[in-house]
Design a protein around this motif. Sequence first.
Motif, PDB file in Angstrom:
ATOM      1  N   VAL A  21      45.350  64.373  59.423  1.00  0.00           N
ATOM      2  CA  VAL A  21      44.595  65.189  58.487  1.00  0.00           C
ATOM      3  C   VAL A  21      45.375  65.153  57.178  1.00  0.00           C
ATOM      4  O   VAL A  21      46.595  65.321  57.160  1.00  0.00           O
ATOM      5  N   ARG A  22      44.684  64.913  56.072  1.00  0.00           N
ATOM      6  CA  ARG A  22      45.334  64.764  54.767  1.00  0.00           C
ATOM      7  C   ARG A  22      45.958  66.084  54.308  1.00  0.00           C
ATOM      8  O   ARG A  22      45.544  67.155  54.717  1.00  0.00           O
ATOM      9  N   ILE A  77      44.780  57.162  57.168  1.00  0.00           N
ATOM     10  CA  ILE A  77      45.405  56.243  58.111  1.00  0.00           C
ATOM     11  C   ILE A  77      46.588  55.623  57.382  1.00  0.00           C
ATOM     12  O   ILE A  77      46.520  55.351  56.184  1.00  0.00           O
ATOM     13  N   CYS A  78      47.680  55.447  58.120  1.00  0.00           N
ATOM     14  CA  CYS A  78      48.907  54.915  57.547  1.00  0.00           C
ATOM     15  C   CYS A  78      49.486  53.894  58.529  1.00  0.00           C
ATOM     16  O   CYS A  78      49.258  54.002  59.736  1.00  0.00           O
ATOM     17  N   CYS A 131      42.796  57.122  52.394  1.00  0.00           N
ATOM     18  CA  CYS A 131      42.128  58.395  52.623  1.00  0.00           C
ATOM     19  C   CYS A 131      40.637  58.158  52.851  1.00  0.00           C
ATOM     20  O   CYS A 131      40.026  57.278  52.238  1.00  0.00           O
ATOM     21  N   PHE A 132      40.040  58.965  53.739  1.00  0.00           N
ATOM     22  CA  PHE A 132      38.615  58.860  54.017  1.00  0.00           C
ATOM     23  C   PHE A 132      38.095  60.183  54.564  1.00  0.00           C
ATOM     24  O   PHE A 132      38.877  61.055  54.959  1.00  0.00           O
ATOM     25  N   THR A 133      36.784  60.335  54.608  1.00  0.00           N
ATOM     26  CA  THR A 133      36.126  61.441  55.283  1.00  0.00           C
ATOM     27  C   THR A 133      35.109  60.833  56.249  1.00  0.00           C
ATOM     28  O   THR A 133      34.874  59.625  56.217  1.00  0.00           O
ATOM     29  N   THR A 134      34.496  61.652  57.078  1.00  0.00           N
ATOM     30  CA  THR A 134      33.487  61.121  57.994  1.00  0.00           C
ATOM     31  C   THR A 134      32.284  60.586  57.251  1.00  0.00           C
ATOM     32  O   THR A 134      31.505  59.809  57.794  1.00  0.00           O
ATOM     33  N   CYS A 182      37.480  59.663  49.980  1.00  0.00           N
ATOM     34  CA  CYS A 182      37.935  60.985  49.519  1.00  0.00           C
ATOM     35  C   CYS A 182      37.596  61.176  48.047  1.00  0.00           C
ATOM     36  O   CYS A 182      37.361  60.223  47.319  1.00  0.00           O
ATOM     37  N   ASN A 183      37.611  62.428  47.635  1.00  0.00           N
ATOM     38  CA  ASN A 183      37.366  62.746  46.218  1.00  0.00           C
ATOM     39  C   ASN A 183      38.593  62.461  45.398  1.00  0.00           C
ATOM     40  O   ASN A 183      39.670  62.495  45.795  1.00  0.00           O
TER      41      ASN A 183
END
Length: 140
Positions: free
Chosen positions: A46-47, A80-81, A132-135, A139-140
Amino acid sequence: PSPTDEPTPVPVPTSPSPVAPAGNAQYFFQVRTDIFPGEVSAFLKVRNGGGTVAAFDPPPNVEFLHSTEVSLTSGAEYEICAEDGYGDGLTNDTPDPSDDGFVRVVVVQNGATTVLAEIQGNSYDFVAPCVCFTTGGSCN
Protein backbone atom coordinates in the motif's frame (compact mmCIF):
# COMPACT_ATOMS: atom_id res chain seq x y z
CA PRO A 1 -52.01 16.32 -25.38
CA SER A 2 -50.85 16.38 -21.79
CA PRO A 3 -47.35 17.60 -20.87
CA THR A 4 -44.63 15.03 -20.13
CA ASP A 5 -41.53 15.39 -18.02
CA GLU A 6 -38.29 15.73 -19.90
CA PRO A 7 -35.67 13.17 -18.86
CA THR A 8 -33.00 14.58 -16.59
CA PRO A 9 -29.77 14.99 -18.59
CA VAL A 10 -26.91 12.75 -17.49
CA PRO A 11 -23.73 14.73 -16.78
CA VAL A 12 -20.93 13.92 -19.18
CA PRO A 13 -17.47 13.73 -17.61
CA THR A 14 -14.93 16.15 -19.06
CA SER A 15 -12.18 13.54 -18.93
CA PRO A 16 -12.38 9.77 -18.71
CA SER A 17 -12.03 8.39 -15.22
CA PRO A 18 -11.03 4.79 -14.56
CA VAL A 19 -13.65 2.51 -13.11
CA ALA A 20 -12.57 -0.27 -10.81
CA PRO A 21 -13.59 -3.75 -11.95
CA ALA A 22 -16.70 -4.99 -10.19
CA GLY A 23 -17.84 -8.27 -8.78
CA ASN A 24 -15.88 -11.13 -10.20
CA ALA A 25 -12.51 -9.39 -10.58
CA GLN A 26 -9.45 -11.28 -9.36
CA TYR A 27 -6.11 -9.55 -8.79
CA PHE A 28 -2.73 -11.27 -9.09
CA PHE A 29 0.80 -10.24 -8.12
CA GLN A 30 3.12 -11.89 -10.64
CA VAL A 31 6.87 -12.33 -10.90
CA ARG A 32 8.46 -14.03 -13.89
CA THR A 33 11.95 -15.01 -12.83
CA ASP A 34 15.07 -15.06 -14.94
CA ILE A 35 17.73 -17.76 -14.77
CA PHE A 36 18.86 -16.54 -11.32
CA PRO A 37 15.66 -16.29 -9.23
CA GLY A 38 17.57 -16.13 -5.95
CA GLU A 39 18.84 -12.64 -6.82
CA VAL A 40 15.35 -11.16 -7.05
CA SER A 41 13.13 -9.58 -4.45
CA ALA A 42 9.82 -7.95 -5.25
CA PHE A 43 6.83 -6.76 -3.29
CA LEU A 44 3.41 -5.19 -3.56
CA LYS A 45 2.53 -2.65 -0.89
CA VAL A 46 0.00 0.00 0.00
CA ARG A 47 1.50 3.36 -1.02
CA ASN A 48 2.65 5.99 1.49
CA GLY A 49 3.65 3.86 4.42
CA GLY A 50 1.02 1.18 4.13
CA GLY A 51 1.65 -2.47 4.76
CA THR A 52 2.95 -5.14 2.43
CA VAL A 53 0.20 -6.95 0.51
CA ALA A 54 2.45 -9.60 -1.08
CA ALA A 55 6.14 -10.37 -1.34
CA PHE A 56 8.08 -12.61 -3.69
CA ASP A 57 10.15 -15.20 -1.87
CA PRO A 58 12.41 -16.68 -4.51
CA PRO A 59 12.02 -20.41 -5.02
CA PRO A 60 14.57 -22.36 -7.04
CA ASN A 61 12.44 -22.31 -10.23
CA VAL A 62 14.19 -20.50 -13.08
CA GLU A 63 12.34 -18.66 -15.83
CA PHE A 64 9.03 -19.40 -14.18
CA LEU A 65 5.85 -17.35 -13.66
CA HIS A 66 4.97 -17.07 -9.97
CA SER A 67 1.42 -15.78 -9.47
CA THR A 68 -0.27 -14.99 -6.14
CA GLU A 69 -3.89 -13.90 -5.83
CA VAL A 70 -4.19 -10.72 -3.75
CA SER A 71 -7.02 -8.64 -2.32
CA LEU A 72 -6.95 -4.99 -3.37
CA THR A 73 -9.25 -2.21 -2.23
CA SER A 74 -10.90 0.02 -4.82
CA GLY A 75 -9.56 3.57 -4.64
CA ALA A 76 -6.43 2.71 -2.64
CA GLU A 77 -3.00 3.45 -4.11
CA TYR A 78 -0.48 0.62 -4.33
CA GLU A 79 3.13 0.20 -5.46
CA ILE A 80 5.11 -2.67 -6.90
CA CYS A 81 8.85 -2.60 -6.32
CA ALA A 82 11.72 -4.85 -7.39
CA GLU A 83 15.39 -5.31 -6.58
CA ASP A 84 18.13 -7.51 -8.03
CA GLY A 85 21.04 -8.55 -5.80
CA TYR A 86 23.46 -9.00 -8.72
CA GLY A 87 22.58 -5.73 -10.44
CA ASP A 88 21.40 -6.93 -13.83
CA GLY A 89 17.63 -6.74 -13.31
CA LEU A 90 15.38 -9.63 -14.28
CA THR A 91 17.12 -10.21 -17.55
CA ASN A 92 18.29 -13.42 -19.15
CA ASP A 93 21.12 -11.53 -20.82
CA THR A 94 20.00 -12.38 -24.34
CA PRO A 95 19.20 -10.06 -27.25
CA ASP A 96 15.53 -11.08 -27.07
CA PRO A 97 13.72 -9.03 -24.39
CA SER A 98 10.67 -11.31 -24.62
CA ASP A 99 12.44 -13.88 -22.45
CA ASP A 100 13.23 -11.35 -19.71
CA GLY A 101 11.36 -11.45 -16.45
CA PHE A 102 8.94 -8.93 -14.97
CA VAL A 103 7.05 -7.90 -11.86
CA ARG A 104 3.41 -6.94 -12.37
CA VAL A 105 -0.13 -6.81 -11.06
CA VAL A 106 -2.97 -7.98 -13.28
CA VAL A 107 -6.73 -8.09 -12.97
CA VAL A 108 -8.68 -10.98 -14.49
CA GLN A 109 -12.34 -10.30 -15.15
CA ASN A 110 -14.81 -11.95 -17.53
CA GLY A 111 -12.00 -13.99 -19.07
CA ALA A 112 -9.87 -10.95 -19.91
CA THR A 113 -6.51 -10.16 -18.28
CA THR A 114 -5.42 -6.54 -17.91
CA VAL A 115 -2.02 -5.40 -16.64
CA LEU A 116 -2.47 -2.68 -13.99
CA ALA A 117 1.24 -2.09 -13.29
CA GLU A 118 4.46 -3.63 -14.56
CA ILE A 119 8.22 -3.41 -14.11
CA GLN A 120 10.04 -4.90 -17.09
CA GLY A 121 13.02 -6.99 -16.05
CA ASN A 122 15.43 -5.29 -18.41
CA SER A 123 14.49 -1.78 -17.24
CA TYR A 124 16.65 -1.61 -14.09
CA ASP A 125 19.93 -2.73 -12.53
CA PHE A 126 19.95 -3.12 -8.73
CA VAL A 127 16.75 -1.31 -7.73
CA ALA A 128 13.77 -0.56 -9.96
CA PRO A 129 11.75 2.59 -9.37
CA CYS A 130 8.50 1.57 -7.71
CA VAL A 131 5.41 1.78 -9.93
CA CYS A 132 2.24 3.24 -8.43
CA PHE A 133 -1.24 2.10 -9.48
CA THR A 134 -4.85 1.79 -8.32
CA THR A 135 -7.44 -0.85 -9.17
CA GLY A 136 -8.77 1.57 -11.76
CA GLY A 137 -5.49 2.66 -13.36
CA SER A 138 -2.57 4.91 -12.50
CA CYS A 139 -2.05 7.06 -9.40
CA ASN A 140 -2.81 10.76 -9.22
